[in-house]
Scaffold this motif. Sequence first.
Motif, mmCIF file in Angstrom:
data_model
loop_
_atom_site.group_PDB
_atom_site.id
_atom_site.type_symbol
_atom_site.label_atom_id
_atom_site.label_comp_id
_atom_site.label_asym_id
_atom_site.label_seq_id
_atom_site.Cartn_x
_atom_site.Cartn_y
_atom_site.Cartn_z
ATOM 1 N N LEU A 56 0.860 -1.180 0.000
ATOM 2 C CA LEU A 56 0.000 0.000 0.000
ATOM 3 C C LEU A 56 0.893 1.225 0.000
ATOM 4 O O LEU A 56 1.905 1.264 0.696
ATOM 5 C CB LEU A 56 -0.903 0.031 1.233
ATOM 6 C CG LEU A 56 -2.075 -0.925 1.234
ATOM 7 C CD1 LEU A 56 -2.824 -0.835 2.552
ATOM 8 C CD2 LEU A 56 -3.011 -0.630 0.078
ATOM 9 N N GLU A 57 0.524 2.215 -0.773
ATOM 10 C CA GLU A 57 1.290 3.452 -0.868
ATOM 11 C C GLU A 57 0.369 4.616 -0.531
ATOM 12 O O GLU A 57 -0.752 4.676 -1.016
ATOM 13 C CB GLU A 57 1.832 3.586 -2.295
ATOM 14 C CG GLU A 57 2.820 4.674 -2.492
ATOM 15 C CD GLU A 57 3.418 4.622 -3.892
ATOM 16 O OE1 GLU A 57 2.994 5.449 -4.727
ATOM 17 O OE2 GLU A 57 4.269 3.745 -4.154
ATOM 18 N N ARG A 58 0.851 5.522 0.295
ATOM 19 C CA ARG A 58 0.074 6.717 0.631
ATOM 20 C C ARG A 58 0.495 7.842 -0.305
ATOM 21 O O ARG A 58 1.674 8.054 -0.532
ATOM 22 C CB ARG A 58 0.315 7.135 2.073
ATOM 23 C CG ARG A 58 -0.223 6.143 3.059
ATOM 24 C CD ARG A 58 0.108 6.584 4.477
ATOM 25 N NE ARG A 58 -0.295 5.571 5.410
ATOM 26 C CZ ARG A 58 -1.389 5.651 6.156
ATOM 27 N NH1 ARG A 58 -2.174 6.706 6.064
ATOM 28 N NH2 ARG A 58 -1.696 4.687 6.976
ATOM 29 N N ARG A 59 -0.504 8.538 -0.829
ATOM 30 C CA ARG A 59 -0.239 9.650 -1.745
ATOM 31 C C ARG A 59 -1.047 10.869 -1.334
ATOM 32 O O ARG A 59 -2.153 10.749 -0.813
ATOM 33 C CB ARG A 59 -0.603 9.285 -3.179
ATOM 34 C CG ARG A 59 0.267 8.193 -3.737
ATOM 35 C CD ARG A 59 -0.026 7.973 -5.183
ATOM 36 N NE ARG A 59 0.766 6.864 -5.673
ATOM 37 C CZ ARG A 59 0.540 6.249 -6.798
ATOM 38 N NH1 ARG A 59 -0.457 6.643 -7.574
ATOM 39 N NH2 ARG A 59 1.299 5.259 -7.199
ATOM 40 N N ILE A 60 -0.486 12.009 -1.624
ATOM 41 C CA ILE A 60 -1.176 13.268 -1.398
ATOM 42 C C ILE A 60 -1.708 13.744 -2.744
ATOM 43 O O ILE A 60 -0.961 13.822 -3.715
ATOM 44 C CB ILE A 60 -0.236 14.337 -0.807
ATOM 45 C CG1 ILE A 60 0.402 13.852 0.500
ATOM 46 C CG2 ILE A 60 -0.962 15.656 -0.624
ATOM 47 C CD1 ILE A 60 -0.567 13.674 1.625
ATOM 48 N N ARG A 85 -5.557 15.980 0.091
ATOM 49 C CA ARG A 85 -6.125 14.790 0.716
ATOM 50 C C ARG A 85 -5.089 13.672 0.623
ATOM 51 O O ARG A 85 -4.379 13.552 -0.374
ATOM 52 C CB ARG A 85 -7.389 14.333 -0.005
ATOM 53 C CG ARG A 85 -8.506 15.337 0.020
ATOM 54 C CD ARG A 85 -9.351 15.114 1.251
ATOM 55 N NE ARG A 85 -10.509 15.983 1.190
ATOM 56 C CZ ARG A 85 -10.771 16.898 2.108
ATOM 57 N NH1 ARG A 85 -9.977 17.066 3.121
ATOM 58 N NH2 ARG A 85 -11.841 17.645 1.999
ATOM 59 N N GLU A 86 -5.063 12.825 1.634
ATOM 60 C CA GLU A 86 -4.191 11.658 1.604
ATOM 61 C C GLU A 86 -5.027 10.444 1.244
ATOM 62 O O GLU A 86 -6.089 10.213 1.830
ATOM 63 C CB GLU A 86 -3.529 11.443 2.965
ATOM 64 C CG GLU A 86 -2.531 10.310 2.950
ATOM 65 C CD GLU A 86 -1.804 10.162 4.275
ATOM 66 O OE1 GLU A 86 -2.106 9.190 4.995
ATOM 67 O OE2 GLU A 86 -0.955 11.018 4.583
ATOM 68 N N ILE A 87 -4.564 9.691 0.256
ATOM 69 C CA ILE A 87 -5.270 8.480 -0.159
ATOM 70 C C ILE A 87 -4.303 7.302 -0.104
ATOM 71 O O ILE A 87 -3.079 7.477 -0.112
ATOM 72 C CB ILE A 87 -5.855 8.619 -1.581
ATOM 73 C CG1 ILE A 87 -4.743 8.847 -2.608
ATOM 74 C CG2 ILE A 87 -6.915 9.698 -1.644
ATOM 75 C CD1 ILE A 87 -5.209 8.725 -4.040
ATOM 76 N N GLN A 88 -4.849 6.091 -0.061
ATOM 77 C CA GLN A 88 -4.044 4.884 -0.137
ATOM 78 C C GLN A 88 -4.251 4.246 -1.506
ATOM 79 O O GLN A 88 -5.381 4.127 -1.969
ATOM 80 C CB GLN A 88 -4.434 3.882 0.942
ATOM 81 C CG GLN A 88 -3.910 4.225 2.307
ATOM 82 C CD GLN A 88 -4.119 3.076 3.280
ATOM 83 O OE1 GLN A 88 -4.995 2.244 3.105
ATOM 84 N NE2 GLN A 88 -3.297 3.036 4.301
ATOM 85 N N SER A 90 -3.311 0.819 -3.756
ATOM 86 C CA SER A 90 -2.827 -0.556 -3.753
ATOM 87 C C SER A 90 -1.916 -0.751 -4.962
ATOM 88 O O SER A 90 -2.334 -0.567 -6.100
ATOM 89 C CB SER A 90 -4.011 -1.512 -3.822
ATOM 90 O OG SER A 90 -3.567 -2.828 -4.019
ATOM 91 N N GLU A 110 -1.950 -0.429 -10.301
ATOM 92 C CA GLU A 110 -2.420 0.485 -9.266
ATOM 93 C C GLU A 110 -3.924 0.324 -9.152
ATOM 94 O O GLU A 110 -4.636 0.488 -10.142
ATOM 95 C CB GLU A 110 -2.061 1.936 -9.588
ATOM 96 C CG GLU A 110 -0.584 2.213 -9.499
ATOM 97 C CD GLU A 110 -0.245 3.682 -9.655
ATOM 98 O OE1 GLU A 110 -1.169 4.535 -9.703
ATOM 99 O OE2 GLU A 110 0.954 3.983 -9.740
ATOM 100 N N ASP A 111 -4.363 -0.037 -7.951
ATOM 101 C CA ASP A 111 -5.789 -0.270 -7.685
ATOM 102 C C ASP A 111 -6.417 -1.216 -8.702
ATOM 103 O O ASP A 111 -7.521 -1.002 -9.197
ATOM 104 C CB ASP A 111 -6.564 1.052 -7.614
ATOM 105 C CG ASP A 111 -6.204 1.865 -6.374
ATOM 106 O OD1 ASP A 111 -5.832 1.256 -5.354
ATOM 107 O OD2 ASP A 111 -6.301 3.098 -6.430
#
Length: 124
Positions: A56-60, A85-88, A90, A110-111
């Motif tokens: 999982l990677e967190r992105r702004i 916003r911060e999203i996760q 996959s 990605e996702d």
Amino acid sequence: MKIKPVLLAASLALSLFAHAPSAWAFRCNSYVIDPGLHKAEVLKKCGPPSTRDARLERRIIRVREYQRATTRQAGAIGNSVEVEREIQVSIEEWVYNFGPQQFMQLLIFEDGRLKSVQDLDYGN
């Protein structure tokens, strides 16, 4: 016979394009595997990969939000504000190894959707 410069440039560009390696797609069992395909489609066309990693990677991300005008903003239709916003996301990395005569292929999802394809070294 003289060759026109435009015709020469066009044929040179076409020749370079035809011989350029593709970092965006590859062939698997006679299917073209392009970015945008779902994981299930790739599995159906290519079978299981040699290796598979997931994280999982967190992105702004920046999002524009619209706010309604309040009574203090008489006459204003509305304002927009850009917020972070911060999203996760996959991330899955699959490697296909087609043997020593071909390059291994790294597929990054990605996702659940294929984002990119990269050539690696020769397989084994």
